[in-house]
Design an enzyme around this catalytic site. Structure first.
Site, PDB file in Angstrom:
ATOM      1  CD1 TRP A  84      15.354  39.869  51.347  1.00 46.78           C
ATOM      2  CD2 TRP A  84      14.858  40.639  49.110  1.00 46.78           C
ATOM      3  NE1 TRP A  84      14.598  41.145  51.311  1.00 46.78           N
ATOM      4  CE2 TRP A  84      14.703  41.522  49.986  1.00 46.78           C
ATOM      5  CE3 TRP A  84      14.650  40.728  47.937  1.00 46.78           C
ATOM      6  CZ2 TRP A  84      14.016  42.658  49.925  1.00 46.78           C
ATOM      7  CZ3 TRP A  84      14.258  41.732  47.635  1.00 46.78           C
ATOM      8  CH2 TRP A  84      13.701  43.048  48.374  1.00 46.78           C
ATOM      9  CG  ASP A 100      10.597  35.166  48.254  1.00 51.14           C
ATOM     10  OD1 ASP A 100      10.105  36.385  47.729  1.00 51.14           O
ATOM     11  OD2 ASP A 100      10.926  35.207  49.468  1.00 51.14           O
ATOM     12  CG  HIS A 137       5.754  35.077  47.449  1.00 52.45           C
ATOM     13  ND1 HIS A 137       5.021  35.472  48.356  1.00 52.45           N
ATOM     14  CD2 HIS A 137       6.861  35.805  47.459  1.00 52.45           C
ATOM     15  CE1 HIS A 137       5.758  36.522  49.052  1.00 52.45           C
ATOM     16  NE2 HIS A 137       6.982  36.620  48.421  1.00 52.45           N
ATOM     17  CG  HIS A 182       5.751  39.306  52.056  1.00 50.17           C
ATOM     18  ND1 HIS A 182       5.045  39.868  50.938  1.00 50.17           N
ATOM     19  CD2 HIS A 182       7.056  39.057  51.800  1.00 50.17           C
ATOM     20  CE1 HIS A 182       6.009  39.535  49.692  1.00 50.17           C
ATOM     21  NE2 HIS A 182       6.999  39.138  50.246  1.00 50.17           N
ATOM     22  CG  HIS A 198       9.784  40.043  45.917  1.00 51.78           C
ATOM     23  ND1 HIS A 198       9.079  41.078  46.499  1.00 51.78           N
ATOM     24  CD2 HIS A 198       9.461  38.693  46.751  1.00 51.78           C
ATOM     25  CE1 HIS A 198       8.706  40.588  47.601  1.00 51.78           C
ATOM     26  NE2 HIS A 198       8.801  39.212  47.793  1.00 51.78           N
ATOM     27  CD  GLN A 230      10.158  44.825  51.247  1.00 49.27           C
ATOM     28  OE1 GLN A 230      10.385  44.245  50.282  1.00 49.27           O
ATOM     29  NE2 GLN A 230      10.428  44.053  52.313  1.00 49.27           N
ATOM     30  CD  GLU A 270      10.233  36.243  54.635  1.00 48.27           C
ATOM     31  OE1 GLU A 270       9.613  37.514  54.235  1.00 48.27           O
ATOM     32  OE2 GLU A 270      11.278  36.100  54.022  1.00 48.27           O
TER      33      GLU A 270
HETATM   34 FE   FE2 Z   1       8.329  37.857  49.102  1.00 39.85          FE
END
Ligand code: FE2
Length: 430
Positions: free
Chosen positions: A314, A308, A56, A209, A58, A151, A212
């Protein structure tokens, strides 16, 4: 005659053996004393592992920290808003350049397979174009799997559905989604159902996802498991994050876990991110937000640690080292028994490879010759030390090497000790 022999290393199962490589395949795992090879690497006393796998990530957002600003609140929602600002100004060239830099980091850490979610909400599909080009540029040393990730919500963003399908048509590998970010629970449920149908109709894997959030009533994982069964996606579906399960009622979870096991639904918690993004609305006690890792594993559910984010809207840290991820996961999930610590290493290697459905992975004859030599004696020590990667071999080629770090203490009245390692016996039967 071998092209490459890695001699005398300790494998993750504790056995000591030589590995002989011909071309891009492991040709032998046995004593190769006196056998010739073009290159011989001495791994005596070192851990020799299959490569790390990240299920996982991005890649389109990585290494963008501070552009155009930082995430002041540290929340998931501000991160999404910030990414919305960033993606208005990024270019395909930016994303490829940052992605290549990250892949260099990853390769040096022995991280040789990565599943990356790619935002497909922008009509221009710049991220999809950039990541498909990146996948091609790194294919000789890193296997990059791409997820079409709406997203801003598969339904919430009016163009996301069409763009998700366009991205899959362009060659993105996997169906993504974000049901907890749709406007309503009902919309979220409907998105899971339709996304599973898309995956089934196209013969693809699905990785959402999912839940979350700290909201214990976010139960899209239940729908994902049921739809996985209905659509025949067993073994090809994953729920990423699943943080709401941290806060769910125990009775409900006692029904949910067997359903997830029946669906062969994999779980991908991302401990570095979950521990920092979740619980932000709590005062005290403050929830950790990590899903129920040990409880899932006890039901036979495959759970893999994911990274991630690294230096993006993030998360303000990150090193491309899956041992950092396992280290954090071990702590937050309280996986401190020796067998659990060993399992944390398996999660970032074998278990993650299973989630990605990587064929020919692992230390076995006939598998792809991708191997990492670590300056540690065993998997638990590797998590404890997060040591240097002394050598990284990808598809039969040595792609990274590092000299062993032997610090010399010179304190008076102290025995000279150049060993960073102390190898306690953990009593694990192999
Ligand atoms: Fe993610």
């Amino acid at each position: 005659m071998f092209d490459l022999i890695i001699k005398g290393g300790t494998l993750p199962n504790g056995t000591i053996n030589d590995i002989g490589i011909v071309g891009d395949r492991i040709a032998a795992i046995e004593s190769l004393n006196g056998v010739a090879a073009t290159t011989i690497i001495d791994a005596t006393g070192d851990l020799v592992s299959p490569p790390f796998v990240d299920p996982h990530f991005h890649m389109d957002a990585t290494l963008s920290y501070g552009i155009p600003r930082i995430n002041g609140s540290g929340t998931l929602l501000e991160g999404i808003a910030l990414w919305g600002e960033l993606k208005q100004i990024v270019t395909i060239e930016d994303m490829i350049e940052r992605g290549l830099k990250y892949c260099d980091w990853a390769a040096s850490m022995g991280l040789l397979a990565i599943r990356s979610h790619v935002d497909v909400c922008d009509d221009r599909l710049l991220g999809a174009q950039a990541m498909l080009e990146l996948r091609e540029q790194v294919k000789d040393y890193i296997d990059l799997q791409l997820v079409a990730f709406p997203q801003d919500g598969f339904y919430r963003d009016p163009k996301a559905k069409a763009n998700t399908l366009r991205a899959l048509d362009m060659g993105i590998d996997i169906v993504g989604g974000i049901p907890h970010f749709e406007r309503t629970m009902v919309d979220g449920t409907a998105s899971v159902r339709e996304l599973c149908e898309i995956a089934a109709n196209r013969g693809l894997m699905i990785d959402l996802h999912c839940d979350e959030t700290d909201d214990p009533h976010s139960r899209h994982v239940e729908t994902l498991a049921a739809e996985t069964i209905r659509c025949g996606l067993q073994g090809r579906a994953a729920g990423s994050h699943l943080t709401s399960m941290h806060s769910m009622d125990n009775y409900y979870v006692s029904k949910l876990l067997p359903l997830m096991a029946e669906a062969e639904l994999a779980a991908i918690p991302n401990p570095l991110i979950n521990i920092t993004l979740q619980g932000r609305h709590d005062t005290f006690p403050k929830r950790r937000g990590l899903t129920r890792v040990k409880e899932m594993q006890s039901h036979g559910i495959t759970v893999g640690w994911g990274q991630d984010c690294t230096l993006d809207p993030w998360y303000s840290l990150g090193t491309a080292d899956m041992l950092d991820v396992a280290f954090m996961g071990l702590h937050v999930a309280q996986m401190t028994h020796p067998e659990e610590m060993q399992r944390c290493f398996t999660m970032i290697t074998e278990d993650n490879a299973k989630i990605l459905n990587l064929s020919d992975y692992g230390l076995k004859v006939g598998a792809t010759a991708s191997v990492v030599v670590l300056d540690a004696g065993n998997p638990i020590e590797a998590i404890r030390l997060r040591p240097d990667r002394l050598c990284v071999v990808s598809k039969g080629k040595v792609i990274a090497q590092k000299a062993r770090n032997n610090s010399q203490l010179s304190l008076k009245n102290r025995p000279k000790d150049t060993h960073r390692r102390h190898n306690p016996s953990y009593g694990i039967a192999h």
